[in-house]
Write a protein that holds these residues in place. Structure first.
Motif, PDB file in Angstrom:
ATOM      1  N   LYS A 556       9.553   4.834  -3.159  1.00 40.07           N
ATOM      2  CA  LYS A 556       8.770   3.619  -3.317  1.00 40.07           C
ATOM      3  C   LYS A 556       8.709   2.848  -2.000  1.00 40.07           C
ATOM      4  O   LYS A 556       7.677   2.252  -1.664  1.00 40.07           O
ATOM      5  CB  LYS A 556       9.355   2.737  -4.416  1.00 40.07           C
ATOM      6  N   MET A 557       9.798   2.864  -1.251  1.00 47.60           N
ATOM      7  CA  MET A 557       9.812   2.171   0.031  1.00 47.60           C
ATOM      8  C   MET A 557       8.773   2.748   0.984  1.00 47.60           C
ATOM      9  O   MET A 557       8.216   2.030   1.829  1.00 47.60           O
ATOM     10  CB  MET A 557      11.213   2.259   0.646  1.00 47.60           C
ATOM     11  N   HIS A 558       8.473   4.022   0.855  1.00 44.95           N
ATOM     12  CA  HIS A 558       7.447   4.627   1.704  1.00 44.95           C
ATOM     13  C   HIS A 558       6.096   3.931   1.521  1.00 44.95           C
ATOM     14  O   HIS A 558       5.287   3.884   2.442  1.00 44.95           O
ATOM     15  CB  HIS A 558       7.295   6.120   1.391  1.00 44.95           C
ATOM     16  N   THR A 559       5.851   3.413   0.327  1.00 39.83           N
ATOM     17  CA  THR A 559       4.553   2.774   0.069  1.00 39.83           C
ATOM     18  C   THR A 559       4.428   1.446   0.803  1.00 39.83           C
ATOM     19  O   THR A 559       3.325   0.898   0.886  1.00 39.83           O
ATOM     20  CB  THR A 559       4.342   2.550  -1.441  1.00 39.83           C
ATOM     21  N   TYR A 560       5.529   0.928   1.327  1.00 40.12           N
ATOM     22  CA  TYR A 560       5.480  -0.307   2.113  1.00 40.12           C
ATOM     23  C   TYR A 560       5.315  -0.039   3.604  1.00 40.12           C
ATOM     24  O   TYR A 560       5.164  -0.995   4.390  1.00 40.12           O
ATOM     25  CB  TYR A 560       6.737  -1.149   1.866  1.00 40.12           C
ATOM     26  N   ALA A 561       5.384   1.228   4.016  1.00 43.09           N
ATOM     27  CA  ALA A 561       5.077   1.555   5.407  1.00 43.09           C
ATOM     28  C   ALA A 561       3.622   1.218   5.693  1.00 43.09           C
ATOM     29  O   ALA A 561       2.789   1.158   4.789  1.00 43.09           O
ATOM     30  CB  ALA A 561       5.339   3.039   5.663  1.00 43.09           C
TER      31      ALA A 561
END
Length: 606
Positions: A556-561
């Motif tokens: 999910k953190m990847h979607t904030y890149a």
């Protein structure tokens, strides 16, 4: 042009001595030279009117844009798409890998049309020394020279440019297969001018740069599930490392806010011992020994100089060349990103006491056997002397990892990392049969552990807490406790701490450093979730065997890149990136989390 594009709407280019940011609409709005920590040439990111910028973009204001990296490189492609055609701008800086500072730093910008016909507009408006120094323009066919005190910017173009006050502008229309180039070279006022512009020469430089980056990435030993994110993070850490000394900077920028309109606007273009140590540890874990070796030499030089205050072996940060003076001043003439003032130059936190830095340094470098063997007896004497000093100094209040400006505390994390310093020092002494005051180091290590267990634990929280005392709060820096071996990752007390953090610091899988309202840090305003802490949370969850929430949080953190895989320091309430950009802390912790999670998932599958 957007007055202030979102922080995330940028890509990073660099030459391993400095770096520039390019917006997704083709504007260089941050560039300092000749080093990361030099005065800016373009700083529109901090003041659109006074900062200066360098723009190459489609003349069609309605053209849609897409930005990407050429695979596994630091070559940035900005694509403009309109009914009349599709054009691209390629941005890169030829890498300087040597140990000597380069005399010239070059931003190469090539425009080409791949479909139809595209007209490109160009503006170059430098504002030297953060907009404080006037310049004069010398304009000849194909060449514009901007001269300011002590520095010169040399602009070469394959198409005509014209004077616009003391700036230049131009345009060129390109059909399919046609290309144009603009090259900006920054040099000292007395340095030799760059050679004449050659399209063939630029093409060779492009492929040389691509070969350099792709060859470097192939040196990685990562074979896990997320190669694109890990490779991009590794390239970013490499881009943020000053090649002549091996010193990584915390970020490429200064003054970008942790809260838009707030005062938490710091200059991060320096080398923190903590950040630098963990950066090279992340690269070392991927197999990049050369970078770790270079930083070891840099750090050893600082220890030999003993540049800290009051007899301390180290201060917490330095300039990339090791200079310890980082006087903080306010650039009051700059309005700041979207009105976020003050804009700070330098960093007063350099004078703080942060005892954890010795633990991060030993943790990062003790795992590199080749480095330890190469370090030699003299380096060991310096390290041994440092640990002897720490034996007398570990039990002091300090400002802690988050550089609070609300007074010193007995920070639990600082104590834990002091424990880690002695733990690694003892291991090195045993493994390489080095002379050391083993009894003293052992007693100190054990005393720290006993103290943390007794005073760093809160019965009311059922968790390890930020600092000693009844008013203590939770702190995400403690997520490193199992990684450094202070507690077992499935110890009941640690699992209880993870549960407490999940209740109080985690918001939809994103993690706050701490609650500023409950733990006053001496600053007004609030901040977003801290991306480093989110990746540390993934690491801790994976070590605790909580693999489903760990993988969910990580992916999910990847979607904030951002669109090219880069992270700033924080994620704001609306999902926007905040703080200086890109942030080494975030990318090094992504690498750490990916490696830990991959190993845990492989064990589960096996």
């Amino acid at each position: 042009m957007d007055r202030y594009p979102p922080i995330a709407e940028h890509g990073l280019i660099g030459d391993l001595q400095t770096a520039a940011l390019v917006t997704s609409r083709g504007v260089v709005d941050w560039f300092a030279a000749p080093r990361f920590d030099s005065p800016s040439i373009f700083a529109a990111l901090l003041d659109q009117d006074r900062g200066g910028y360098f723009r190459i973009a489609s003349a069609d204001p309605d053209a849609s844009c897409k930005q990407l990296y050429y695979p596994d490189t630091a070559i940035l492609v900005t694509r403009f798409m309109s009914p009349d055609g599709v054009g691209e701008v390629l941005d890169w800086m030829p890498p300087h890998t040597g140990r000597a500072p380069a005399v010239r730093h070059t931003v190469i910008r090539t425009a080409r049309t791949v479909r139809g016909t595209v007209r490109f507009d160009m503006e170059c408006r430098p504002r030297f020394d953060y907009g404080r120094a006037a310049h004069r323009l010398e304009l000849d066919p194909g060449v514009a020279v901007f001269r300011a005190p002590g520095v010169c910017a040399h602009l070469q173009s394959t198409f005509p440019v014209e004077r616009d006050g003391d700036d230049v502008r131009g345009s060129v229309t390109l059909a399919v297969g046609e290309a144009a180039a603009v090259v900006l070279t920054v040099r000292g006022a007395d340095a030799q001018a760059p050679p004449p512009l050659s399209v063939d020469g630029i093409t060779h430089q492009l492929w040389d740069a691509a070969d350099f980056w792709q060859s470097w990435v192939r040196g990685s030993n990562y074979r896990g599930r997320w190669p694109d994110m890990v490779n991009r993070s590794a390239i970013t850490l490499k881009l943020l490392t000053y090649a002549p000394t091996g010193a990584p900077v915390a970020a490429a920028t200064m003054g970008l806010p942790e809260q838009v309109g707030g005062e938490r606007n710091w200059d991060y273009r320096y080398t923190w011992v903590r950040d630098g140590s963990l950066s090279v540890r992340a690269l070392l874990d991927l197999g990049f020994v050369e970078e770790a070796t270079a930083f070891t030499h840099w750090l050893g030089d600082r220890l030999r100089e003993s540049t800290g205050k009051d007899g301390e072996p180290l201060q917490i940060m330095y300039r990339v060349d090791g200079e310890p003076l980082l006087t903080e001043e306010i650039l009051g003439h700059l309005e700041g990103y979207r009105g976020s003032a003050p804009v700070r130059l330098g960093n007063a936190a350099a004078d703080q006491l942060q005892l954890d830095i010795y633990g991060e340094a030993l943790y990062a470098l003790s795992e590199g056997r080749e480095i330890a063997v190469q370090a030699g007896y003299r380096a060991w004497k310096v390290l041994s002397r440092t640990l002897d000093w720490l034996s007398d100094s570990w039990d002091r209040p300090d400002e802690g990892i988050w550089e609070t400006r609300g007074g010193r505390q007995d920070f639990t994390y600082s104590r834990i990392m002091c424990w880690s310093a002695f733990d690694r020092g003892l291991r090195l002494a045993a493994e390489f049969s080095r002379p050391a005051d083993i009894d003293r180091w052992t007693k100190t290590r054990d005393a720290i552990l006993y103290q943390v267990m007794e005073r760093g634990w809160s019965e009311s929280h059922q968790a390890y807490v930020q600092h000693y005392g009844d008013d203590a709060v939770l702190d995400a820096s403690l997520l490193l406790m199992p990684r450094v071996g202070f507690v077992a990752p499935r110890d009941p007390s640690w699992l209880s701490t993870l549960d407490a953090m999940d209740r109080t610091l985690v918001s939809d899988s994103l993690v706050y450093r701490y609650d500023p309202a409950a733990s006053p840090d001496g600053l007004r305003g609030s901040e977003g979730t801290f991306s480093l802490c989110t990746f540390l949370y993934v690491d801790a969850l994976a070590r605790a065997g909580r693999l489903r929430p760990a993988r969910y949080t990580f992916e999910k953190m990847h979607t904030y890149a951002n669109h090219v895989g880069l992270f700033a320091e924080e994620v704001g309430p609306s999902g926007e990136q905040l703080g200086n950009f890109p942030q080494a802390f975030t990318h090094l912790s992504l690498i750490m989390a990916a490696s830990t999670l991959d190993e845990a998932l492989d064990r589960q599958r096996g």
